[in-house]
Design a protein around this motif. Structure first.
Motif, PDB file in Angstrom:
ATOM      1  N   THR A  58       0.830  -1.212   0.000  1.00  0.00           N
ATOM      2  CA  THR A  58       0.000   0.000   0.000  1.00  0.00           C
ATOM      3  C   THR A  58       0.860   1.257   0.000  1.00  0.00           C
ATOM      4  O   THR A  58       0.525   2.248  -0.658  1.00  0.00           O
ATOM      5  N   SER A  59       1.979   1.233   0.715  1.00  0.00           N
ATOM      6  CA  SER A  59       2.873   2.395   0.741  1.00  0.00           C
ATOM      7  C   SER A  59       3.493   2.649  -0.621  1.00  0.00           C
ATOM      8  O   SER A  59       3.513   3.787  -1.116  1.00  0.00           O
ATOM      9  N   MET A  60       4.011   1.596  -1.240  1.00  0.00           N
ATOM     10  CA  MET A  60       4.687   1.772  -2.517  1.00  0.00           C
ATOM     11  C   MET A  60       3.710   2.102  -3.637  1.00  0.00           C
ATOM     12  O   MET A  60       4.064   2.783  -4.603  1.00  0.00           O
ATOM     13  N   ASN A  61       2.472   1.659  -3.512  1.00  0.00           N
ATOM     14  CA  ASN A  61       1.494   1.993  -4.547  1.00  0.00           C
ATOM     15  C   ASN A  61       1.269   3.496  -4.634  1.00  0.00           C
ATOM     16  O   ASN A  61       1.023   4.031  -5.717  1.00  0.00           O
ATOM     17  N   ARG A  62       1.343   4.189  -3.513  1.00  0.00           N
ATOM     18  CA  ARG A  62       1.122   5.633  -3.521  1.00  0.00           C
ATOM     19  C   ARG A  62       2.241   6.371  -4.242  1.00  0.00           C
ATOM     20  O   ARG A  62       2.061   7.495  -4.690  1.00  0.00           O
ATOM     21  N   ILE A  63       3.390   5.732  -4.369  1.00  0.00           N
ATOM     22  CA  ILE A  63       4.527   6.360  -5.051  1.00  0.00           C
ATOM     23  C   ILE A  63       4.690   5.828  -6.474  1.00  0.00           C
ATOM     24  O   ILE A  63       4.901   6.596  -7.418  1.00  0.00           O
ATOM     25  N   LEU A  82       1.388   0.753  -8.287  1.00  0.00           N
ATOM     26  CA  LEU A  82       1.502  -0.682  -8.555  1.00  0.00           C
ATOM     27  C   LEU A  82       0.208  -1.285  -9.074  1.00  0.00           C
ATOM     28  O   LEU A  82       0.227  -2.324  -9.725  1.00  0.00           O
ATOM     29  N   TYR A  83      -0.920  -0.646  -8.767  1.00  0.00           N
ATOM     30  CA  TYR A  83      -2.213  -1.168  -9.210  1.00  0.00           C
ATOM     31  C   TYR A  83      -3.189  -0.010  -9.369  1.00  0.00           C
ATOM     32  O   TYR A  83      -3.012   1.071  -8.787  1.00  0.00           O
ATOM     33  N   ASP A  84      -4.227  -0.225 -10.202  1.00  0.00           N
ATOM     34  CA  ASP A  84      -5.260   0.794 -10.412  1.00  0.00           C
ATOM     35  C   ASP A  84      -6.296   0.775  -9.293  1.00  0.00           C
ATOM     36  O   ASP A  84      -6.769   1.825  -8.850  1.00  0.00           O
ATOM     37  N   ARG A  85      -6.683  -0.413  -8.868  1.00  0.00           N
ATOM     38  CA  ARG A  85      -7.673  -0.581  -7.803  1.00  0.00           C
ATOM     39  C   ARG A  85      -7.114  -1.552  -6.779  1.00  0.00           C
ATOM     40  O   ARG A  85      -6.387  -2.481  -7.140  1.00  0.00           O
ATOM     41  N   PRO A  86      -7.419  -1.370  -5.496  1.00  0.00           N
ATOM     42  CA  PRO A  86      -6.924  -2.327  -4.510  1.00  0.00           C
ATOM     43  C   PRO A  86      -7.262  -3.775  -4.849  1.00  0.00           C
ATOM     44  O   PRO A  86      -6.466  -4.683  -4.565  1.00  0.00           O
ATOM     45  N   ALA A  87      -8.422  -3.996  -5.495  1.00  0.00           N
ATOM     46  CA  ALA A  87      -8.822  -5.366  -5.840  1.00  0.00           C
ATOM     47  C   ALA A  87      -7.916  -5.989  -6.900  1.00  0.00           C
ATOM     48  O   ALA A  87      -7.935  -7.208  -7.087  1.00  0.00           O
ATOM     49  N   ASP A  88      -7.113  -5.178  -7.584  1.00  0.00           N
ATOM     50  CA  ASP A  88      -6.146  -5.738  -8.528  1.00  0.00           C
ATOM     51  C   ASP A  88      -5.019  -6.469  -7.798  1.00  0.00           C
ATOM     52  O   ASP A  88      -4.395  -7.373  -8.362  1.00  0.00           O
ATOM     53  N   ALA A  89      -4.744  -6.043  -6.559  1.00  0.00           N
ATOM     54  CA  ALA A  89      -3.640  -6.626  -5.795  1.00  0.00           C
ATOM     55  C   ALA A  89      -4.119  -7.457  -4.613  1.00  0.00           C
ATOM     56  O   ALA A  89      -3.531  -8.493  -4.310  1.00  0.00           O
ATOM     57  N   PHE A  90      -5.196  -7.017  -3.968  1.00  0.00           N
ATOM     58  CA  PHE A  90      -5.642  -7.644  -2.729  1.00  0.00           C
ATOM     59  C   PHE A  90      -6.946  -8.401  -2.949  1.00  0.00           C
ATOM     60  O   PHE A  90      -7.828  -7.952  -3.682  1.00  0.00           O
ATOM     61  N   SER A  91      -7.046  -9.537  -2.276  1.00  0.00           N
ATOM     62  CA  SER A  91      -8.257 -10.345  -2.391  1.00  0.00           C
ATOM     63  C   SER A  91      -9.401  -9.692  -1.622  1.00  0.00           C
ATOM     64  O   SER A  91      -9.193  -8.929  -0.676  1.00  0.00           O
ATOM     65  N   GLU A  92     -10.616  -9.996  -2.058  1.00  0.00           N
ATOM     66  CA  GLU A  92     -11.789  -9.558  -1.308  1.00  0.00           C
ATOM     67  C   GLU A  92     -11.940 -10.447  -0.066  1.00  0.00           C
ATOM     68  O   GLU A  92     -11.533 -11.606  -0.080  1.00  0.00           O
ATOM     69  N   PRO A  93     -12.477  -9.914   1.034  1.00  0.00           N
ATOM     70  CA  PRO A  93     -13.066  -8.585   1.197  1.00  0.00           C
ATOM     71  C   PRO A  93     -12.093  -7.525   1.688  1.00  0.00           C
ATOM     72  O   PRO A  93     -12.482  -6.375   1.860  1.00  0.00           O
ATOM     73  N   ILE A  94     -10.797  -7.888   1.915  1.00  0.00           N
ATOM     74  CA  ILE A  94      -9.871  -6.924   2.513  1.00  0.00           C
ATOM     75  C   ILE A  94      -9.538  -5.792   1.550  1.00  0.00           C
ATOM     76  O   ILE A  94      -9.145  -4.696   1.971  1.00  0.00           O
ATOM     77  N   ALA A  95      -9.685  -5.998   0.239  1.00  0.00           N
ATOM     78  CA  ALA A  95      -9.318  -4.967  -0.739  1.00  0.00           C
ATOM     79  C   ALA A  95     -10.032  -3.659  -0.469  1.00  0.00           C
ATOM     80  O   ALA A  95      -9.444  -2.568  -0.626  1.00  0.00           O
ATOM     81  N   ASP A  96     -11.308  -3.722  -0.062  1.00  0.00           N
ATOM     82  CA  ASP A  96     -12.082  -2.496   0.152  1.00  0.00           C
ATOM     83  C   ASP A  96     -11.627  -1.713   1.375  1.00  0.00           C
ATOM     84  O   ASP A  96     -11.955  -0.538   1.511  1.00  0.00           O
ATOM     85  N   GLU A 127      -1.337 -15.924   0.833  1.00  0.00           N
ATOM     86  CA  GLU A 127      -2.143 -16.351  -0.313  1.00  0.00           C
ATOM     87  C   GLU A 127      -3.607 -15.959  -0.160  1.00  0.00           C
ATOM     88  O   GLU A 127      -4.364 -15.970  -1.147  1.00  0.00           O
ATOM     89  N   LEU A 128      -4.030 -15.611   1.053  1.00  0.00           N
ATOM     90  CA  LEU A 128      -5.372 -15.080   1.259  1.00  0.00           C
ATOM     91  C   LEU A 128      -5.406 -13.559   1.178  1.00  0.00           C
ATOM     92  O   LEU A 128      -6.470 -12.969   1.049  1.00  0.00           O
ATOM     93  N   LEU A 129      -4.245 -12.946   1.261  1.00  0.00           N
ATOM     94  CA  LEU A 129      -4.142 -11.484   1.180  1.00  0.00           C
ATOM     95  C   LEU A 129      -4.091 -10.995  -0.255  1.00  0.00           C
ATOM     96  O   LEU A 129      -4.797 -10.050  -0.627  1.00  0.00           O
ATOM     97  N   LEU A 130      -3.262 -11.642  -1.082  1.00  0.00           N
ATOM     98  CA  LEU A 130      -2.977 -11.155  -2.424  1.00  0.00           C
ATOM     99  C   LEU A 130      -3.677 -12.000  -3.479  1.00  0.00           C
ATOM    100  O   LEU A 130      -3.880 -13.209  -3.294  1.00  0.00           O
ATOM    101  N   THR A 131      -4.014 -11.355  -4.587  1.00  0.00           N
ATOM    102  CA  THR A 131      -4.533 -12.099  -5.725  1.00  0.00           C
ATOM    103  C   THR A 131      -3.424 -13.000  -6.276  1.00  0.00           C
ATOM    104  O   THR A 131      -2.233 -12.706  -6.086  1.00  0.00           O
TER     105      THR A 131
END
Length: 403
Positions: free
Chosen positions: A260-265, A268-282, A306-310
């Motif tokens: 999440t930190s590096m994505n702001r710089i 790394l992804y357009d939407r959190p759901a591109d990197a993180f699995s549901e429901p934590i992406a939201d 493996e439950l955190l990331l797509t």
């Protein structure tokens, strides 16, 4: 089509040029230089006699000898964002109560924090980072501890383990400390002793590299002693997080914070759901907004990587390319230099949070017998700081004693 006289064309072109230059004039002016290290505000946070300093350190389970009392301040100062824009940061500056006009300086780089209010300049009771800084001031050094960007009283988000901004925040705090000391008729030795723990171990090696490399004009490096840093994210820490060598709950926390930190710089992804699995992406960005503590975050995160990331992003984490590779490079490479000063690394083979191989790779990358590694043995991650810091203070006092 009727012809247009050349004089009319010339007048028209000149008018257009004038209007364009007038409209864009402000853009063509050089941007004003950012007064990096300029002090915005200072607030006393500790005013301790020698006896009070001894008691304060004892309450933090630090039993090192106390030479003098300490005055510590929270300082807000001007610095730069990862993109080079203007911002502010806060940090802790601790000055010894001695008669010495010229002070040697220790920069202490703190470990992983998620809560803004846990930074060294803000939290002096439930976190050890302020006490660890004061430990050096109690021995006669001027001691500084940057909160880093986005922590303490700094605005915005914290760019976790982003070495360039760790360096810029650290160097600009040194500049602020020099100003503060001068206002109190004291001078700071420009050659800095650097140490730090965990994230701060990585920040310390990055700062040491910058000081020796001339990237902080007016300052140099005199000794470096990092503790248990994640110096090799690409080859050691990420793989250990995914293959189970790092405990799953710790691995999930580190991965989520870093991504999440590096994505702001680096986007790394357009939407959190591109990197993180549901429901934590939201919820992922809100978890790392600087207002949640580790318990809240840990309870919200899934149990395993493996439950955190797509699946796609899990593979990208192990074999980064493109912007992910750029993000990894911003965390790694802090040991890729050859020190001209003594360097003592400290790490523990029993540490499962930050694997011992990080330190081994760091020493190998430095390619000099001036860099050594002390194995602290079969102890956990937190214990490495408690064991190493008194040894580091003793080494600093022998190598470059306080004045």
């Amino acid at each position: 089509m009727p012809s247009t006289p050349r004089s009319a064309i010339a007048v028209f072109v000149a008018a257009v040029l004038v209007s364009v230059l007038t409209a864009c004039g402000s853009d063509n002016k050089p941007a004003p230089a950012i007064p990096r290290g300029e002090v915005v505000s200072t607030s006393p946070v500790e005013q301790l006699s020698p006896q009070q300093t001894t008691a304060y350190l004892a309450d933090a389970n630090i039993g090192t000898p106390v030479r003098n009392g300490v005055d510590a301040y929270r300082v807000v100062y001007r610095t730069i964002t990862p993109e080079g824009g203007a911002t502010t940061a806060s940090g802790l500056i601790a000055l010894p109560r001695t008669d010495s006009r010229r002070l040697r300086v220790v920069s202490y780089e703190h470990g992983t924090l998620v809560l803004k209010s846990d930074a060294p300049s803000v939290n002096g009771t439930t976190r050890p980072e302020r006490a660890r800084t004061i430990m050096f001031a109690a021995a006669g050094y001027a001691a500084v501890a940057p909160d880093y960007l986005g922590l303490g009283e700094g605005p915005g988000f914290h760019p976790y383990t982003h070495a360039p901004s760790e360096v810029s925040a650290s160097v600009d705090l040194l500049r602020a400390a020099r100003t503060m000391a001068a206002e109190r008729q004291r001078d700071l030795d420009p050659d800095i002793l650097v140490t730090g723990f965990s994230q701060g171990g990585q920040a310390a090696t990055a700062l040491g590299k910058a000081l020796q490399g001339g990237d902080a004009p007016g300052f140099g490096l005199s000794a470096l002693a990092p503790i248990s840093g994640p110096y090799d994210v690409a080859q050691v820490e990420t793989h250990g997080a995914i293959d189970g060598r790092v405990p799953p709950a710790i691995a999930v926390f580190y991965l989520a914070y870093w991504i999440t930190s590096m994505n702001r710089i680096y986007h790394l992804y357009d939407r959190p759901a591109d990197a993180f699995s549901e429901p934590i992406a939201d919820r992922i960005d809100q978890l790392f907004d600087g207002e949640q503590n580790e318990i809240t975050i840990g309870n919200a995160l899934p149990a395993r990587p493996e439950l955190l990331l797509t699946p796609k992003f899990l593979a990208q984490a192990q074999h980064p390319t493109g912007t992910s590779q750029s993000a990894v490079a911003a965390s790694d490479g802090t040991c890729d230099w050859t020190p001209r000063v003594p360097v003592h690394l400290y790490a523990a083979t029993g540490d499962r949070n930050v694997l011992y191989a990080n330190a081994e790779h760091c020493v190998q990358a430095m390619r000099t017998d001036r860099a050594t590694l002390t194995d602290l043995g079969d102890i956990d991650h937190s214990a490495t700081a408690r064991v190493a810091l008194p040894q580091i203070l003793d080494w600093f006092q022998r190598e470059i004693p306080a004045t």
